[in-house]
Design a protein around this motif. Structure first.
Motif, PDB file in Angstrom:
ATOM      1  N   SER A   5       0.799  -1.231   0.000  1.00  0.00           N
ATOM      2  CA  SER A   5       0.000   0.000   0.000  1.00  0.00           C
ATOM      3  C   SER A   5       0.828   1.276   0.000  1.00  0.00           C
ATOM      4  CB  SER A   5      -0.989   0.014   1.167  1.00  0.00           C
ATOM      5  OG  SER A   5      -1.858  -1.086   1.066  1.00  0.00           O
ATOM      6  N   GLU A   6       2.124   1.148  -0.063  1.00  0.00           N
ATOM      7  CA  GLU A   6       2.970   2.333  -0.154  1.00  0.00           C
ATOM      8  C   GLU A   6       2.974   2.809  -1.609  1.00  0.00           C
ATOM      9  OE1 GLU A   6       7.385   3.919   1.158  1.00  0.00           O
ATOM     10  OE2 GLU A   6       6.927   1.793   1.304  1.00  0.00           O
ATOM     11  N   THR A   7       3.080   4.111  -1.808  1.00  0.00           N
ATOM     12  CA  THR A   7       3.074   4.672  -3.150  1.00  0.00           C
ATOM     13  C   THR A   7       4.470   5.138  -3.534  1.00  0.00           C
ATOM     14  OG1 THR A   7       0.780   5.373  -2.940  1.00  0.00           O
ATOM     15  CG2 THR A   7       2.102   6.484  -4.611  1.00  0.00           C
ATOM     16  N   PHE A   8       4.878   4.763  -4.743  1.00  0.00           N
ATOM     17  CA  PHE A   8       6.136   5.219  -5.325  1.00  0.00           C
ATOM     18  C   PHE A   8       5.816   5.892  -6.655  1.00  0.00           C
ATOM     19  CE2 PHE A   8       7.238   1.583  -2.724  1.00  0.00           C
ATOM     20  CZ  PHE A   8       8.383   1.997  -2.066  1.00  0.00           C
ATOM     21  N   HIS A   9       6.488   6.999  -6.923  1.00  0.00           N
ATOM     22  CA  HIS A   9       6.380   7.657  -8.228  1.00  0.00           C
ATOM     23  C   HIS A   9       7.622   7.293  -9.020  1.00  0.00           C
ATOM     24  CE1 HIS A   9       3.708  10.025  -5.633  1.00  0.00           C
ATOM     25  NE2 HIS A   9       2.970  10.055  -6.720  1.00  0.00           N
ATOM     26  N   ILE A  21      15.045   3.087 -14.636  1.00  0.00           N
ATOM     27  CA  ILE A  21      13.792   3.430 -13.992  1.00  0.00           C
ATOM     28  C   ILE A  21      14.155   3.887 -12.591  1.00  0.00           C
ATOM     29  CG2 ILE A  21      13.291   1.081 -13.186  1.00  0.00           C
ATOM     30  CD1 ILE A  21      10.294   1.727 -13.807  1.00  0.00           C
ATOM     31  N   VAL A  22      13.609   5.023 -12.202  1.00  0.00           N
ATOM     32  CA  VAL A  22      13.887   5.600 -10.898  1.00  0.00           C
ATOM     33  C   VAL A  22      12.572   5.736 -10.165  1.00  0.00           C
ATOM     34  CG1 VAL A  22      14.778   7.627  -9.689  1.00  0.00           C
ATOM     35  CG2 VAL A  22      15.910   6.818 -11.759  1.00  0.00           C
ATOM     36  N   ALA A  23      12.542   5.270  -8.925  1.00  0.00           N
ATOM     37  CA  ALA A  23      11.341   5.376  -8.101  1.00  0.00           C
ATOM     38  C   ALA A  23      11.648   6.210  -6.867  1.00  0.00           C
ATOM     39  CB  ALA A  23      10.846   3.996  -7.690  1.00  0.00           C
ATOM     40  N   THR A  24      10.712   7.073  -6.535  1.00  0.00           N
ATOM     41  CA  THR A  24      10.867   7.916  -5.357  1.00  0.00           C
ATOM     42  C   THR A  24       9.742   7.638  -4.362  1.00  0.00           C
ATOM     43  OG1 THR A  24       9.622   9.739  -6.364  1.00  0.00           O
ATOM     44  CG2 THR A  24      12.009   9.750  -6.667  1.00  0.00           C
ATOM     45  N   GLY A  28      12.814   9.785  -0.268  1.00  0.00           N
ATOM     46  CA  GLY A  28      13.902   9.990  -1.224  1.00  0.00           C
ATOM     47  C   GLY A  28      13.850   8.983  -2.348  1.00  0.00           C
ATOM     48  N   VAL A  29      14.985   8.795  -2.994  1.00  0.00           N
ATOM     49  CA  VAL A  29      15.083   7.858  -4.109  1.00  0.00           C
ATOM     50  C   VAL A  29      15.178   6.445  -3.537  1.00  0.00           C
ATOM     51  CG1 VAL A  29      16.473   7.131  -6.085  1.00  0.00           C
ATOM     52  CG2 VAL A  29      16.142   9.561  -5.622  1.00  0.00           C
ATOM     53  N   ALA A  30      14.180   5.620  -3.871  1.00  0.00           N
ATOM     54  CA  ALA A  30      14.101   4.260  -3.339  1.00  0.00           C
ATOM     55  C   ALA A  30      14.642   3.218  -4.314  1.00  0.00           C
ATOM     56  CB  ALA A  30      12.657   3.928  -2.973  1.00  0.00           C
ATOM     57  N   ALA A  31      14.737   3.585  -5.593  1.00  0.00           N
ATOM     58  CA  ALA A  31      15.254   2.628  -6.574  1.00  0.00           C
ATOM     59  C   ALA A  31      15.820   3.355  -7.779  1.00  0.00           C
ATOM     60  CB  ALA A  31      14.154   1.672  -7.033  1.00  0.00           C
ATOM     61  N   ILE A  32      16.956   2.852  -8.235  1.00  0.00           N
ATOM     62  CA  ILE A  32      17.521   3.176  -9.545  1.00  0.00           C
ATOM     63  C   ILE A  32      17.865   1.817 -10.134  1.00  0.00           C
ATOM     64  CG2 ILE A  32      19.358   4.275 -10.874  1.00  0.00           C
ATOM     65  CD1 ILE A  32      19.768   6.200  -8.472  1.00  0.00           C
ATOM     66  N   PRO A  50       6.783  -5.290  -4.169  1.00  0.00           N
ATOM     67  CA  PRO A  50       5.510  -5.985  -4.373  1.00  0.00           C
ATOM     68  C   PRO A  50       4.410  -5.403  -3.482  1.00  0.00           C
ATOM     69  CG  PRO A  50       7.039  -7.352  -3.124  1.00  0.00           C
ATOM     70  CD  PRO A  50       7.800  -6.142  -3.584  1.00  0.00           C
ATOM     71  N   GLY A  51       3.224  -5.310  -4.032  1.00  0.00           N
ATOM     72  CA  GLY A  51       2.086  -4.801  -3.273  1.00  0.00           C
ATOM     73  C   GLY A  51       2.019  -3.296  -3.191  1.00  0.00           C
ATOM     74  N   SER A  52       2.998  -2.616  -3.752  1.00  0.00           N
ATOM     75  CA  SER A  52       3.024  -1.153  -3.719  1.00  0.00           C
ATOM     76  C   SER A  52       2.224  -0.564  -4.871  1.00  0.00           C
ATOM     77  CB  SER A  52       4.466  -0.641  -3.820  1.00  0.00           C
ATOM     78  OG  SER A  52       5.207  -1.085  -2.732  1.00  0.00           O
ATOM     79  N   VAL A  53       1.888   0.691  -4.716  1.00  0.00           N
ATOM     80  CA  VAL A  53       1.254   1.443  -5.790  1.00  0.00           C
ATOM     81  C   VAL A  53       2.371   2.165  -6.540  1.00  0.00           C
ATOM     82  CG1 VAL A  53      -0.358   3.293  -6.350  1.00  0.00           C
ATOM     83  CG2 VAL A  53      -0.856   1.733  -4.453  1.00  0.00           C
ATOM     84  N   LEU A  54       2.495   1.895  -7.825  1.00  0.00           N
ATOM     85  CA  LEU A  54       3.530   2.520  -8.654  1.00  0.00           C
ATOM     86  C   LEU A  54       2.845   3.462  -9.629  1.00  0.00           C
ATOM     87  CD1 LEU A  54       5.668  -0.669  -9.427  1.00  0.00           C
ATOM     88  CD2 LEU A  54       6.029   1.027  -7.615  1.00  0.00           C
ATOM     89  N   ILE A  55       3.235   4.732  -9.579  1.00  0.00           N
ATOM     90  CA  ILE A  55       2.611   5.750 -10.419  1.00  0.00           C
ATOM     91  C   ILE A  55       3.669   6.374 -11.321  1.00  0.00           C
ATOM     92  CG2 ILE A  55       1.366   7.943 -10.449  1.00  0.00           C
ATOM     93  CD1 ILE A  55       0.293   7.189  -7.633  1.00  0.00           C
ATOM     94  N   ALA A  56       3.455   6.255 -12.637  1.00  0.00           N
ATOM     95  CA  ALA A  56       4.345   6.939 -13.586  1.00  0.00           C
ATOM     96  C   ALA A  56       4.088   8.424 -13.447  1.00  0.00           C
ATOM     97  CB  ALA A  56       4.067   6.464 -15.004  1.00  0.00           C
ATOM     98  N   ASP A  57       5.117   9.168 -13.071  1.00  0.00           N
ATOM     99  CA  ASP A  57       4.932  10.597 -12.811  1.00  0.00           C
ATOM    100  C   ASP A  57       6.261  11.320 -13.057  1.00  0.00           C
ATOM    101  OD1 ASP A  57       4.504  13.171 -11.777  1.00  0.00           O
ATOM    102  OD2 ASP A  57       3.163  12.413 -10.209  1.00  0.00           O
ATOM    103  N   ALA A  58       6.428  11.797 -14.284  1.00  0.00           N
ATOM    104  CA  ALA A  58       7.666  12.483 -14.648  1.00  0.00           C
ATOM    105  C   ALA A  58       7.850  13.773 -13.852  1.00  0.00           C
ATOM    106  CB  ALA A  58       7.685  12.782 -16.142  1.00  0.00           C
ATOM    107  N   GLU A  59       6.778  14.375 -13.418  1.00  0.00           N
ATOM    108  CA  GLU A  59       6.896  15.609 -12.633  1.00  0.00           C
ATOM    109  C   GLU A  59       7.493  15.318 -11.251  1.00  0.00           C
ATOM    110  OE1 GLU A  59       3.967  18.908 -10.671  1.00  0.00           O
ATOM    111  OE2 GLU A  59       3.549  18.301 -12.738  1.00  0.00           O
ATOM    112  N   LYS A  60       7.002  14.278 -10.599  1.00  0.00           N
ATOM    113  CA  LYS A  60       7.482  13.966  -9.246  1.00  0.00           C
ATOM    114  C   LYS A  60       8.794  13.196  -9.239  1.00  0.00           C
ATOM    115  CE  LYS A  60       3.215  14.339  -6.722  1.00  0.00           C
ATOM    116  NZ  LYS A  60       2.292  13.751  -5.769  1.00  0.00           N
ATOM    117  N   ALA A  61       9.067  12.403 -10.273  1.00  0.00           N
ATOM    118  CA  ALA A  61      10.284  11.592 -10.293  1.00  0.00           C
ATOM    119  C   ALA A  61      11.295  12.063 -11.338  1.00  0.00           C
ATOM    120  CB  ALA A  61       9.927  10.125 -10.537  1.00  0.00           C
TER     121      ALA A  61
END
Length: 170
Positions: A5-9, A21-24, A28-32, A50-61
């Motif tokens: 249920s955690e959200t990453f952009h 692919i970079v996730a925030t 902070g930055v959680a994945a490169i 797994p189980g997270s919400v992944l949102i494609a968001d060029a503005e936030k990431a």
């Protein structure tokens, strides 16, 4: 680490060594992650959280992606953004030790293990490197076999070799 249920952009782009692919997160930055194409990069990100919400968001990431591309293209630099490192105590200790290795230098898995304030084997250093989700900013590519040979790298030995060579030339 519970990411349910955690959200990453995230944002996807291209660097010299392939697709990034970079996730925030809010911290902070959680994945490169590096991959051969965007589809694989997104699959790897889903597997990492797994189980997270992944949102494609060029503005936030987007700024994190730009910083990651700059770092992969010139790995001797420093990553300017905060990292959201997620691991157990042993992994976090290894990742901190990796970040202390100067660009252009390498350490063996065993030598790195000896620098830590805990009992850890060379194999456990390797396992911590394999668990790392933050390519180049946590420089697992700077760890080599005891004989100096290049082995194992989550994103491919060919990328590890190129990163080491790029740092040595700089």
């Amino acid at each position: 680490m519970n990411t349910a249920s955690e959200t990453f952009h995230y944002a996807i782009g291209t660097a010299r060594l392939g697709t990034l692919i970079v996730a925030t997160s809010t911290a902070g930055v959680a994945a490169i992650l590096m991959a051969d194409d965007a589809d694989r990069a997104l699959r790897d990100l889903r597997a990492a959280f797994p189980g997270s919400v992944l949102i494609a968001d060029a503005e936030k990431a987007g700024s994190a992606l730009a910083a990651a591309i700059a770092l992969v293209d010139a790995p001797q630099g420093a990553f300017p953004l905060p990292l959201d490192l997620r691991g157990n105590g042993q992994e976090l200790a290894v990742w901190q030790a990796l970040r202390a290795i100067p660009p252009g230098e390498t350490r063996s898995y065993g030598a790195l293990a000896k620098t830590l304030d805990m009992q850890i084997t060379a194999q456990e250093v390797g396992a911590a490197c394999a668990a790392n989700r933050i390519a180049v900013a946590v420089p697992c590519h700077r760890v080599v076999k005891a004989d100096g040979g290049i082995s194992g790298y989550r994103w491919g030995v060919h990328r590890k070799r190129k990163l080491i060579n790029m740092e040595a030339v700089a």
